[in-house]
Write a protein that holds these residues in place. Sequence first.
Motif, short mmCIF file in Angstrom:
data_model
loop_
_atom_site.label_atom_id
_atom_site.label_comp_id
_atom_site.label_asym_id
_atom_site.label_seq_id
_atom_site.Cartn_x
_atom_site.Cartn_y
_atom_site.Cartn_z
N MET A 1 0.85 -1.19 0.00
CA MET A 1 0.00 0.00 0.00
C MET A 1 0.89 1.26 0.00
O MET A 1 1.86 1.32 0.76
CB MET A 1 -0.89 -0.04 1.25
CG MET A 1 -2.02 0.95 1.24
SD MET A 1 -2.78 1.03 2.88
CE MET A 1 -3.63 -0.55 2.94
N ARG A 2 0.55 2.20 -0.84
CA ARG A 2 1.41 3.36 -1.04
C ARG A 2 1.69 4.12 0.27
O ARG A 2 2.80 4.52 0.56
CB ARG A 2 0.74 4.29 -2.05
CG ARG A 2 1.58 5.45 -2.49
CD ARG A 2 0.82 6.29 -3.52
NE ARG A 2 0.97 7.71 -3.23
CZ ARG A 2 2.05 8.41 -3.47
NH1 ARG A 2 3.09 7.86 -4.01
NH2 ARG A 2 2.11 9.69 -3.16
N ARG A 3 0.64 4.25 1.12
CA ARG A 3 0.80 4.98 2.38
C ARG A 3 1.82 4.29 3.29
O ARG A 3 2.63 4.92 3.94
CB ARG A 3 -0.56 5.06 3.07
CG ARG A 3 -0.75 6.30 3.91
CD ARG A 3 -2.10 6.31 4.53
NE ARG A 3 -2.44 4.96 5.01
CZ ARG A 3 -3.65 4.57 5.37
NH1 ARG A 3 -4.64 5.39 5.31
NH2 ARG A 3 -3.88 3.34 5.80
N ASP A 4 1.76 2.94 3.35
CA ASP A 4 2.72 2.19 4.17
C ASP A 4 4.14 2.37 3.64
O ASP A 4 5.09 2.50 4.41
CB ASP A 4 2.37 0.70 4.17
CG ASP A 4 1.10 0.43 4.94
OD1 ASP A 4 0.80 1.19 5.88
OD2 ASP A 4 0.39 -0.53 4.59
N ARG A 5 4.25 2.34 2.32
CA ARG A 5 5.60 2.48 1.73
C ARG A 5 6.20 3.83 2.13
O ARG A 5 7.34 3.90 2.59
CB ARG A 5 5.49 2.36 0.22
CG ARG A 5 6.82 2.60 -0.48
CD ARG A 5 6.75 2.34 -1.97
NE ARG A 5 6.81 0.92 -2.26
CZ ARG A 5 5.90 0.26 -2.98
NH1 ARG A 5 4.86 0.88 -3.48
NH2 ARG A 5 6.03 -1.04 -3.19
N GLY B 1 16.27 -6.56 7.64
CA GLY B 1 16.80 -7.89 7.38
C GLY B 1 17.51 -8.54 8.56
O GLY B 1 18.28 -9.49 8.38
N ARG B 2 17.20 -8.06 9.78
CA ARG B 2 17.93 -8.63 10.93
C ARG B 2 17.74 -10.14 11.01
O ARG B 2 18.68 -10.88 11.33
CB ARG B 2 17.53 -7.95 12.24
CG ARG B 2 16.06 -8.15 12.59
CD ARG B 2 15.59 -7.24 13.70
NE ARG B 2 14.19 -7.52 14.02
CZ ARG B 2 13.77 -8.04 15.15
NH1 ARG B 2 14.63 -8.33 16.11
NH2 ARG B 2 12.49 -8.26 15.37
N ASN B 3 16.54 -10.64 10.71
CA ASN B 3 16.31 -12.09 10.74
C ASN B 3 16.88 -12.76 9.49
O ASN B 3 17.47 -13.84 9.58
CB ASN B 3 14.81 -12.39 10.85
CG ASN B 3 14.22 -11.90 12.15
OD1 ASN B 3 14.88 -11.97 13.19
ND2 ASN B 3 13.01 -11.37 12.11
N ASN C 1 7.96 -14.43 10.27
CA ASN C 1 7.13 -13.22 10.24
C ASN C 1 7.19 -12.58 11.63
O ASN C 1 6.58 -13.09 12.56
CB ASN C 1 5.69 -13.61 9.87
CG ASN C 1 4.73 -12.45 9.79
OD1 ASN C 1 4.05 -12.27 8.78
ND2 ASN C 1 4.61 -11.63 10.84
N THR C 2 7.97 -11.53 11.79
CA THR C 2 8.05 -10.89 13.11
C THR C 2 7.66 -9.42 13.02
O THR C 2 8.00 -8.72 12.07
CB THR C 2 9.47 -10.99 13.74
OG1 THR C 2 10.41 -10.32 12.92
CG2 THR C 2 9.89 -12.45 13.92
N ARG C 3 6.94 -8.98 14.04
CA ARG C 3 6.49 -7.58 14.16
C ARG C 3 5.75 -7.10 12.92
O ARG C 3 5.96 -5.97 12.47
CB ARG C 3 7.67 -6.64 14.44
CG ARG C 3 8.33 -6.89 15.77
CD ARG C 3 9.30 -5.78 16.05
NE ARG C 3 10.20 -6.09 17.13
CZ ARG C 3 11.28 -5.39 17.40
NH1 ARG C 3 11.60 -4.33 16.68
NH2 ARG C 3 12.05 -5.72 18.40
C1 LIG Z 1 7.86 -3.22 12.54
S1 LIG Z 1 8.69 -3.51 11.00
C2 LIG Z 1 9.26 -5.18 11.24
C3 LIG Z 1 10.46 -5.52 10.40
C4 LIG Z 1 11.05 -6.92 10.66
N1 LIG Z 1 10.08 -7.97 10.41
C5 LIG Z 1 11.58 -7.03 12.06
O1 LIG Z 1 11.05 -7.81 12.87
O2 LIG Z 1 12.56 -6.33 12.34
C6 LIG Z 1 7.30 -3.75 9.87
C7 LIG Z 1 7.76 -3.89 8.41
O3 LIG Z 1 6.64 -4.20 7.60
C8 LIG Z 1 6.86 -3.59 6.34
N2 LIG Z 1 5.57 -3.52 5.63
C9 LIG Z 1 4.46 -2.82 6.02
N3 LIG Z 1 3.46 -3.01 5.13
C10 LIG Z 1 3.96 -3.84 4.15
C11 LIG Z 1 3.41 -4.40 2.96
N4 LIG Z 1 2.15 -4.16 2.60
N5 LIG Z 1 4.20 -5.21 2.23
C12 LIG Z 1 5.49 -5.46 2.59
N6 LIG Z 1 6.06 -4.96 3.71
C13 LIG Z 1 5.30 -4.16 4.48
C14 LIG Z 1 7.47 -2.24 6.68
O4 LIG Z 1 8.14 -1.65 5.62
C15 LIG Z 1 8.39 -2.63 7.84
O5 LIG Z 1 9.68 -2.92 7.38
#
Ligand SMILES: C[S@@+](CC[C@H](N)C(=O)[O-])C[C@H]1O[C@@H](n2cnc3c(N)ncnc32)[C@H](O)[C@@H]1O
Length: 186
Positions: free
Chosen positions: A1-5, A45-47, A100-102
Amino acid sequence: MRRDRLKWNRKYRREAFADQPAAIVRTYAHLAPMGRALDVACGNGRNACYLADRGFAVDAVDIAFEGLQRFACRPTGIQRICADLDDFVIPPGRYSLIVNTRFLDRRLFPALQMGLCPGGVLIFESYRAAPAGAPSGPHRPEHLLKPDELRRAFSRLRIVVYREQPSLHADAPAMKASLVAIRPAN
Ligand SMILES: C[S@@+](CC[C@H](N)C(=O)[O-])C[C@H]1O[C@@H](n2cnc3c(N)ncnc32)[C@H](O)[C@@H]1O
């Protein structure tokens, strides 16, 4: 989604993010057969870095180009994919490990499950609604897991770890739900 990006690109330009892998990934990644791993919404990319270091070929997907540019390691063995997960197709049976974290996008639940090869492992940890007064993560209800939600969503997998508890990490104090589950052989 553009807003998230836009939002996340801005955050990665302005803020520093943890570069150590999530504890749940460090603790349970060894349950997965060696092969290809997917890091969903990988951020910096920490994971992904941790998994590549352990020999997985990693697909690391995130919508924010700026996070992918600030990777926590040299991305050897990691395919960085700048994509919106709304559009990204997770090929069925492809991954021996999905992390899938956070991040929470409920529409991905079926694809995460189907994306595992038999014996493949899903590691999922994200924010849960907190009791009043407790430290909270995101505020929008669509970003918060409900009680027992993860366990129910992935009940067709063999669940080896499930918990809901506060995480006291300084960078993200909040209630979290955590799940480690294995796709049965057939
Ligand atoms: C809180 S960060 C977590 C990053 C990573 N998983 C971690 O644990 O460190 C949330 C991530 O979700 C990404 N994100 C949000 N909406 C997304 C979408 N629709 N598609 C892909 N990535 C998305 C954000 O860019 C951000 O990097």
